[in-house]
Design an enzyme around this catalytic site. Structure first.
Site, PDB file in Angstrom:
ATOM      1  N   ASN A   7       0.879  -1.172   0.000  1.00  0.00           N
ATOM      2  CA  ASN A   7       0.000   0.000   0.000  1.00  0.00           C
ATOM      3  C   ASN A   7       0.914   1.218   0.000  1.00  0.00           C
ATOM      4  OD1 ASN A   7      -1.757   2.066   0.497  1.00  0.00           O
ATOM      5  ND2 ASN A   7      -2.758   1.100   2.251  1.00  0.00           N
ATOM      6  N   ARG A  95      -2.634  -2.054  -3.403  1.00  0.00           N
ATOM      7  CA  ARG A  95      -3.796  -1.179  -3.230  1.00  0.00           C
ATOM      8  C   ARG A  95      -3.650  -0.036  -4.234  1.00  0.00           C
ATOM      9  NH1 ARG A  95      -4.935   3.626   0.920  1.00  0.00           N
ATOM     10  NH2 ARG A  95      -7.085   3.977   0.313  1.00  0.00           N
ATOM     11  N   HIS A 184     -12.604   3.432   0.115  1.00  0.00           N
ATOM     12  CA  HIS A 184     -12.623   2.402   1.169  1.00  0.00           C
ATOM     13  C   HIS A 184     -13.368   1.153   0.705  1.00  0.00           C
ATOM     14  CE1 HIS A 184     -12.410   5.801   4.406  1.00  0.00           C
ATOM     15  NE2 HIS A 184     -11.186   5.340   4.170  1.00  0.00           N
ATOM     16  N   HIS A 212     -17.300   2.720   7.905  1.00  0.00           N
ATOM     17  CA  HIS A 212     -15.841   2.684   8.067  1.00  0.00           C
ATOM     18  C   HIS A 212     -15.449   3.996   8.733  1.00  0.00           C
ATOM     19  CE1 HIS A 212     -11.646   1.654   6.671  1.00  0.00           C
ATOM     20  NE2 HIS A 212     -11.527   2.932   6.985  1.00  0.00           N
ATOM     21  N   LEU A 213     -15.162   3.924  10.045  1.00  0.00           N
ATOM     22  CA  LEU A 213     -14.881   5.138  10.821  1.00  0.00           C
ATOM     23  C   LEU A 213     -13.455   5.077  11.343  1.00  0.00           C
ATOM     24  CD1 LEU A 213     -18.211   5.234  12.910  1.00  0.00           C
ATOM     25  CD2 LEU A 213     -17.771   6.237  10.652  1.00  0.00           C
ATOM     26  N   ASN A 215      -9.473   7.372  10.492  1.00  0.00           N
ATOM     27  CA  ASN A 215      -9.029   8.729  10.222  1.00  0.00           C
ATOM     28  C   ASN A 215      -9.871   9.325   9.109  1.00  0.00           C
ATOM     29  OD1 ASN A 215      -7.251  10.569  11.206  1.00  0.00           O
ATOM     30  ND2 ASN A 215      -5.509   9.187  10.873  1.00  0.00           N
ATOM     31  N   ARG A 245     -10.881  16.255   7.722  1.00  0.00           N
ATOM     32  CA  ARG A 245     -11.637  16.636   6.518  1.00  0.00           C
ATOM     33  C   ARG A 245     -13.056  17.035   6.904  1.00  0.00           C
ATOM     34  NH1 ARG A 245     -10.576  11.156   3.562  1.00  0.00           N
ATOM     35  NH2 ARG A 245      -8.347  11.016   3.993  1.00  0.00           N
ATOM     36  N   MET A 287      -9.963  10.551  18.141  1.00  0.00           N
ATOM     37  CA  MET A 287     -11.160  10.437  18.986  1.00  0.00           C
ATOM     38  C   MET A 287     -10.804  10.159  20.443  1.00  0.00           C
ATOM     39  SD  MET A 287     -14.289  11.007  18.796  1.00  0.00           S
ATOM     40  CE  MET A 287     -15.011  10.979  17.175  1.00  0.00           C
ATOM     41  N   GLY A 334     -10.587   2.176  12.920  1.00  0.00           N
ATOM     42  CA  GLY A 334     -10.092   2.588  14.244  1.00  0.00           C
ATOM     43  C   GLY A 334     -11.167   3.014  15.224  1.00  0.00           C
ATOM     44  N   ASN A 338     -13.211   0.308  17.934  1.00  0.00           N
ATOM     45  CA  ASN A 338     -12.732   0.482  19.310  1.00  0.00           C
ATOM     46  C   ASN A 338     -13.586   1.385  20.190  1.00  0.00           C
ATOM     47  OD1 ASN A 338     -10.165  -0.989  19.141  1.00  0.00           O
ATOM     48  ND2 ASN A 338      -9.697   0.553  17.582  1.00  0.00           N
ATOM     49  N   GLU A 388      -7.856  -4.822   5.343  1.00  0.00           N
ATOM     50  CA  GLU A 388      -7.741  -4.507   3.922  1.00  0.00           C
ATOM     51  C   GLU A 388      -6.607  -5.296   3.267  1.00  0.00           C
ATOM     52  OE1 GLU A 388      -8.163  -0.227   5.049  1.00  0.00           O
ATOM     53  OE2 GLU A 388      -9.001  -0.069   3.040  1.00  0.00           O
TER      54      GLU A 388
END
Ligand code: AMP
Length: 404
Positions: A7, A95, A184, A212-213, A215, A245, A287, A334, A338, A388
């Protein structure tokens, strides 16, 4: 069969060598700050091998070739190596971020495909050139191993026109291919399939909303196993609020800032991509730090958290309306994997959609796919760790088996 997954970014790359007979990671690592005076290489030999270790080296890597050469040396190193010869790398899975409308499925990276990736750099200037460089370097260092490209956009190739078109003059689509592509995709596909397996359902008749949460954050509506709507657009800037973003904003804000603030394109680009999102609201983009600041009573951190969860809830409602029937709501990456506080806030009071979270199940920490909804819930709420790299390796094996 051993697959090396790469990647590649413009100044770094991640890699994993996976033994696909057991789907076991043999080695993984990260080469950073390529082209700078102080580069670094972190290399991990996976648990379960007699050479289990973590190793970090600081040295300059003038280019990607130098970085990948250093990785190759470690892979066959008598002390740390996990293979005896580079010939034991049977294939390389890459990727690639943007396949556009030209490449709609993973494929062998021949000259024609590489030319397409290069052409599509206009739509993904930060990613495609780096991805292509990784392919070129791997092909020159491992000429015996076929290179397969696995594209972030390919899972979203099934979006219908009503979902992928922007209401701009049609000529912008015809002439410049300006449309929603989504990103993603490898992760959304992986967790949707894993979720179906976990619930013992046929993945091809499975309806899910995948969140998909990490970064970067994106949400996808999956109908009968295929992506039918997704929150990211022409670029990964659109959709929900992310670390740095902005996600969705009124596009006229750009006109306003350009006219009244005299901001030029590079400044606007940096403002929207690097200075906005959670960071823009409270100065923090991780977070975990935001929770710590909330606990200290910092109002901006609370606002950032509330805005983040509120935005995700809007997408869940919208995608329920699009799907009609929902088997599962899936959290990954991430934050999704978590953060029980985000999951609880996103799912609070969604009984109207059949969505509920069991507090004890939600609070349990685990690296395994699991349900966090009550047993009797009409919609399963799942936490599914994304992988991934494994998904890319699986696609690589599938492409080679099919001779695509
Ligand atoms: P990813 O892009 O999937 O690697 O996700 C990275 C992001 O996940 C970080 O910036 C954090 O915001 C978030 N994250 C990682 N670990 C945790 C955790 N234990 N609790 C809450 N958020 C986390």
């Amino acid at each position: 069969m051993n697959v090396l997954v790469i990647n590649c970014g413009s100044s770094s790359f991640k890699y994993q060598l996976i033994d696909m007979s057991r789907e076991a990671v043999l080695s993984s690592g990260l080469v950073e700050r390529i082209g700078e005076a102080h580069g670094s290489l972190s290399h991990k030999v996976a648990p379960g091998t007699d050479k289990e270790s973590v190793f970090r080296r600081e040295q300059p890597f003038p280019d990607h070739t130098a970085g990948l050469n250093a990785v190759m040396e470690l892979l066959v190193d008598p002390e740390r190596g996990v293979i005896s010869s580079l010939k034991d790398i049977n294939a390389v899975g890459h990727r690639v971020v943007m396949g556009g409308e030209d490449i709609r499925a993973s494929c062998l990276m021949g000259e024609k495909e590489k030319a397409a990736v290069s052409r599509l750099s206009a739509l993904a200037p930060l990613h495609n050139p780096a991805n292509l460089q990784g392919i070129e370097v791997a092909q020159s260092l491992l000429p015996h191993a076929p290179s397969v490209g696995v594209f972030d956009t390919e899972f979203h190739a099934s979006l219908p026109p009503k979902a992928f078109m922007y209401a701009l003059p049609y000529s912008l689509y015809e002439e410049q291919r300006i449309r929603r592509y989504g990103f993603h995709g490898t992760s959304h596909r992986f967790v949707a399939r894993s979720g179906a397996r976990l619930l013992d359902k046929d993945p091809d008749f499975f309806n899910a909303i995948t969140c998909h949460l990490g970064n970067g954050c994106s949400i996808t509506a999956v109908e009968n196993g295929a992506s039918v709507e997704t929150s990211m657009g022409l670029t990964p800037l659109e959709g929900v609020i992310m670390g740095t973003r902005c996600g969705n904003i009124d596009p006229a804000i750009l006109l306003f800032l350009g006219r009244n603030g005299n901001l030029d394109f590079p400044v606007l680009d940096s403002l929207l991509n690097k200075e906005s999102g959670l960071k823009g609201i409270c100065g923090l983009n991780d977070m975990r730090d935001i929770h710590a600041a909330r606990a200290r009573g910092e109002a901006r951190a609370q606002l950032a958290f509330d805005m983040f969860c509120h935005g995700i809830r809007k997408y869940i409602g919208a995608y329920c309306a699009i799907l009609g029937r929902l088997d599962a709501l899936i959290f990954t990456a991430g934050i999704g994997e978590n953060d029980d506080q985000v999951r609880a806030a996103v799912c609070a009071d969604l009984g109207i959609l059949g969505i509920a979270v069991d507090p004890a199940r939600n609070a349990m920490r685990s690296g395994r796919p699991r349900a966090i909804s009550p047993e009797t819930s009409p919609v399963a709420v799942l936490v599914v760790p994304t992988n991934e790299e494994l998904a890319i390796a699986q696609e690589t094996v599938a492409v080679l088996a099919a001779g695509r």
